[in-house]
Design a protein around this motif. Structure first.
Motif, mmCIF file in Angstrom:
data_model
loop_
_atom_site.group_PDB
_atom_site.id
_atom_site.type_symbol
_atom_site.label_atom_id
_atom_site.label_comp_id
_atom_site.label_asym_id
_atom_site.label_seq_id
_atom_site.Cartn_x
_atom_site.Cartn_y
_atom_site.Cartn_z
ATOM 1 N N ASN A 19 0.841 -1.189 0.000
ATOM 2 C CA ASN A 19 0.000 0.000 0.000
ATOM 3 C C ASN A 19 0.879 1.244 0.000
ATOM 4 N N ILE A 21 1.292 4.647 0.862
ATOM 5 C CA ILE A 21 0.593 5.487 1.831
ATOM 6 C C ILE A 21 1.531 6.560 2.374
ATOM 7 N N GLY A 67 3.948 3.385 4.127
ATOM 8 C CA GLY A 67 3.351 2.088 3.919
ATOM 9 C C GLY A 67 4.395 1.068 4.330
ATOM 10 N N GLY A 87 3.378 0.174 -6.075
ATOM 11 C CA GLY A 87 2.216 0.568 -5.285
ATOM 12 C C GLY A 87 1.589 1.788 -5.927
ATOM 13 N N ALA A 125 -3.420 7.715 -0.567
ATOM 14 C CA ALA A 125 -3.686 7.173 0.768
ATOM 15 C C ALA A 125 -2.881 7.877 1.851
ATOM 16 N N THR A 141 -6.046 4.353 8.931
ATOM 17 C CA THR A 141 -5.601 4.379 7.539
ATOM 18 C C THR A 141 -6.750 4.623 6.569
ATOM 19 N N LEU A 143 -7.246 4.286 2.822
ATOM 20 C CA LEU A 143 -6.526 3.575 1.767
ATOM 21 C C LEU A 143 -6.557 4.287 0.412
ATOM 22 N N CYS A 146 -4.526 3.568 -3.200
ATOM 23 C CA CYS A 146 -3.695 2.357 -3.176
ATOM 24 C C CYS A 146 -4.518 1.087 -3.338
ATOM 25 N N THR A 147 -5.850 1.168 -3.113
ATOM 26 C CA THR A 147 -6.699 -0.010 -3.262
ATOM 27 C C THR A 147 -6.927 -0.380 -4.727
ATOM 28 N N TYR A 170 -1.009 -5.961 4.358
ATOM 29 C CA TYR A 170 -2.022 -4.908 4.408
ATOM 30 C C TYR A 170 -2.712 -4.711 3.055
ATOM 31 N N LEU A 171 -2.030 -5.019 1.957
ATOM 32 C CA LEU A 171 -2.581 -4.794 0.627
ATOM 33 C C LEU A 171 -3.579 -5.868 0.216
#
Length: 336
Positions: A19, A21, A67, A87, A125, A141, A143, A146-147, A170-171
């Motif tokens: 991610n 972030i 991230g 990412g 993010a 967070t 997101l 990044c999703t 986390y991703l």
């Protein structure tokens, strides 16, 4: 014998996927996480409105491109590893700053910023990290863009030419990211590379326990987890039981235990590694830095105990100050 096969054709030692972030670190008084409705020491997903409101109540001390996997990529680069990162960020000011920040840290970052359609209207993010006086961090967070990461965002050539692929747990929430993980692992293995997975957070494990176990058993060579995460993954009553299960599923299980140090099982053989003495100020990024040091050691063909020692040195440096990135000379500290 080195854990990694010889690979003179490798362009990178390590490619991380996670991610993308922007980390916003803010010191807060004890009790603030609970007052904000958060579980101390955990990561909570929030929406854009909640992110804006929380950000407005904080006094950030530091904002960096972060991230979990990006933190690992940066620390590995500082140790001397050739690193790459994938990412997604939005084509906004924060996203452009994120990309520039990683590249200035020596990371190969080929992912193009997403336009509004690909980003689904989301911005880049952000992770608000509340650090209490005892050094514990509680994360909220958003997101955002990044999703959107999926198989189309893989740089397949870079994956194939990296000695190790490192996947951030986390991703794993979006289905497209799960597909990307499996595809990336397939590319890496077809090229004779090793695949590592970080479980990231016990709540993350709880959401995807069955999928994580299938991924570990079928696609992963190296598993990174802390004690809470490995207990959650195997729904085990004690650490020994969970560790034994991990050792059966993967070639290399790297399990961190805070002040107790870490335990590594390499093809069934156990190695215990002591924690490095330090003064805890902020635990943000400790696991990320440990993974960076350990993987750097693997890339150099070092013994498992030495890989763990370098990981412990990197983790101890990161927790000794505020922020998830090393501030000291990691190469000098680790003697590499």
């Amino acid at each position: 014998m080195s854990f990694l096969p010889a690979s003179a054709d490798a362009e990178f030692d390590l490619l991380c996927i996670g991610n993308a972030i922007v980390d916003v670190l803010a010191p807060v008084d004890a009790g603030v996480p609970e007052a904000e409705g958060l579980v101390p020491g955990s990561m909570t997903l929030i929406d854009a409105q909640r992110a804006d409101a929380l950000y407005g109540r904080l006094e950030p001390e530091q904002q960096t491109g972060g991230g979990s996997a990006a933190n690992t990529a940066v620390a590995a680069s500082l140790l001397g590893a050739r690193t790459a990162y994938l990412g997604t960020v939005a084509a906004d000011a924060l996203g452009l700053a994120y990309a520039d920040d990683l590249r200035r840290a020596g990371i190969f970052y080929p992912t193009a910023p997403l336009d509004a359609e690909r980003a689904g209207g989301h911005s880049t993010a952000r992770c608000m990290i509340l650090v209490t006086p005892d050094g514990q961090r509680t994360m909220s967070t958003y997101l955002g863009a990044c999703t959107a990461f999926g198989p189309a965002d893989l740089d397949e050539r870079a994956v194939a030419r990296s000695r190790m692929l490192y996947l951030e747990g986390y991703l794993f929430d979006p289905p497209a990211a799960q597909d990307a993980f499996r595809r990336a692992a397939e590319i890496a293995h077809d090229a004779g590379r090793k695949v590592a997975l970080s479980l990231s957070d016990p709540f993350c494990v709880g959401r995807h326990r069955a999928a994580f176990r299938a991924l570990a058993a079928g696609h992963v060579d190296i598993l990174f987890a802390n004690e809470d995460e490995i207990l959650s993954l195997y729904e085990a009553a004690d650490f020994g039981q969970a560790a034994a299960a991990a050792a059966r599923d993967v070639e290399l299980a790297v399990l961190t235990r805070g002040e107790k140090g870490s335990v590594v099982f390499c093809r069934g053989e156990r190695t215990d590694i002591a924690a490095q003495p330090t003064t805890l100020r902020d635990s943000t990024g400790a696991g990320d830095a440990y993974a960076a040091g350990f993987l750097f050691g693997l890339a150099r063909g070092l013994a498992i105990a030495e890989c763990g020692r370098i990981g412990a040195v990197a983790a101890s440096e990161v927790i000794s100050h505020f922020g998830a990135r090393p501030e000291g000379d990691l190469r000098a500290l680790a003697g590499v």
